[in-house]
Scaffold this motif. Sequence first.
Motif, PDB file in Angstrom:
ATOM      1  N   GLN A 126     -31.638  63.283 -59.130  1.00 13.62           N
ATOM      2  CA  GLN A 126     -31.237  62.468 -57.981  1.00 13.62           C
ATOM      3  C   GLN A 126     -31.740  61.035 -58.133  1.00 13.62           C
ATOM      4  O   GLN A 126     -31.001  60.071 -57.921  1.00 13.62           O
ATOM      5  CB  GLN A 126     -31.769  63.076 -56.687  1.00 13.62           C
ATOM      6  N   THR A 127     -33.007  60.886 -58.513  1.00 14.87           N
ATOM      7  CA  THR A 127     -33.600  59.552 -58.657  1.00 14.87           C
ATOM      8  C   THR A 127     -32.909  58.753 -59.747  1.00 14.87           C
ATOM      9  O   THR A 127     -32.540  57.584 -59.550  1.00 14.87           O
ATOM     10  CB  THR A 127     -35.108  59.676 -58.969  1.00 14.87           C
ATOM     11  N   LEU A 128     -32.706  59.364 -60.906  1.00 16.69           N
ATOM     12  CA  LEU A 128     -32.099  58.643 -62.037  1.00 16.69           C
ATOM     13  C   LEU A 128     -30.619  58.345 -61.787  1.00 16.69           C
ATOM     14  O   LEU A 128     -30.113  57.298 -62.198  1.00 16.69           O
ATOM     15  CB  LEU A 128     -32.298  59.431 -63.331  1.00 16.69           C
ATOM     16  N   THR A 129     -29.937  59.236 -61.076  1.00 19.68           N
ATOM     17  CA  THR A 129     -28.536  58.974 -60.717  1.00 19.68           C
ATOM     18  C   THR A 129     -28.452  57.785 -59.759  1.00 19.68           C
ATOM     19  O   THR A 129     -27.609  56.894 -59.931  1.00 19.68           O
ATOM     20  CB  THR A 129     -27.883  60.224 -60.095  1.00 19.68           C
ATOM     21  N   GLU A 130     -29.324  57.772 -58.767  1.00 20.54           N
ATOM     22  CA  GLU A 130     -29.337  56.642 -57.818  1.00 20.54           C
ATOM     23  C   GLU A 130     -29.604  55.324 -58.542  1.00 20.54           C
ATOM     24  O   GLU A 130     -28.982  54.296 -58.239  1.00 20.54           O
ATOM     25  CB  GLU A 130     -30.388  56.880 -56.728  1.00 20.54           C
ATOM     26  N   ILE A 131     -30.505  55.346 -59.501  1.00 22.22           N
ATOM     27  CA  ILE A 131     -30.800  54.145 -60.285  1.00 22.22           C
ATOM     28  C   ILE A 131     -29.549  53.692 -61.046  1.00 22.22           C
ATOM     29  O   ILE A 131     -29.150  52.524 -60.983  1.00 22.22           O
ATOM     30  CB  ILE A 131     -31.954  54.414 -61.284  1.00 22.22           C
TER      31      ILE A 131
END
Length: 195
Positions: A126-131
């Motif tokens: 989730q974090t890396l996708t948002e980035i």
Amino acid sequence: MKELYLMRHGQTLFNQLHRIQGASDSPLTPQGITDAQEVGHYFEQINLTFDHAYASTQERASDTLENITDQPYTRLKGLKEWHFGVFEGQSEQLNPQNDPIRHSYGDFFVPFGGESDIQVQQRMNQTLTEIMEKPDHKRVLAVSHGGACFVFLKKWLPFEEIQKQVPNFHNCCILKFAYSNKEFKFIEAINVKQI
């Protein structure tokens, strides 16, 4: 096509002492600092620059990034290491055997106040996708942790391929991914010390 360079932090005192780090922290060793600086020199030599840089909120990750580059960066809790509950700071000899189906510690640490592999994987993804969904993020460097990076990689690359393509996931190893349409494609593992 966007690019993500996901990196494991440099060697720490707990790595040297074979202690479980997880959500707890320990400082980089002189070797950890030197290795991070070598990564920075490598990026300079091949003229590789990043639109944005990120690190986990843990000191060992942000210190690693600061030894690679002096560019501004953002610290994110979503990039933190797997939380191992009451096993934090204990000897690595207490780690369980890997779950033979999930090829990780699975749910072992959950009853002890820690996270499962699935929870860490979802958080990292989730974090890396948002980035990577940010429009001005074409090439990104993110410094995280061994366990967190491994379970993220396992989402996008079968375990058998990980064994072939990433046999040595040492401190300061970099996992390069291409990113498009909310999907990551593993490209290569870069170990600067072996180049």
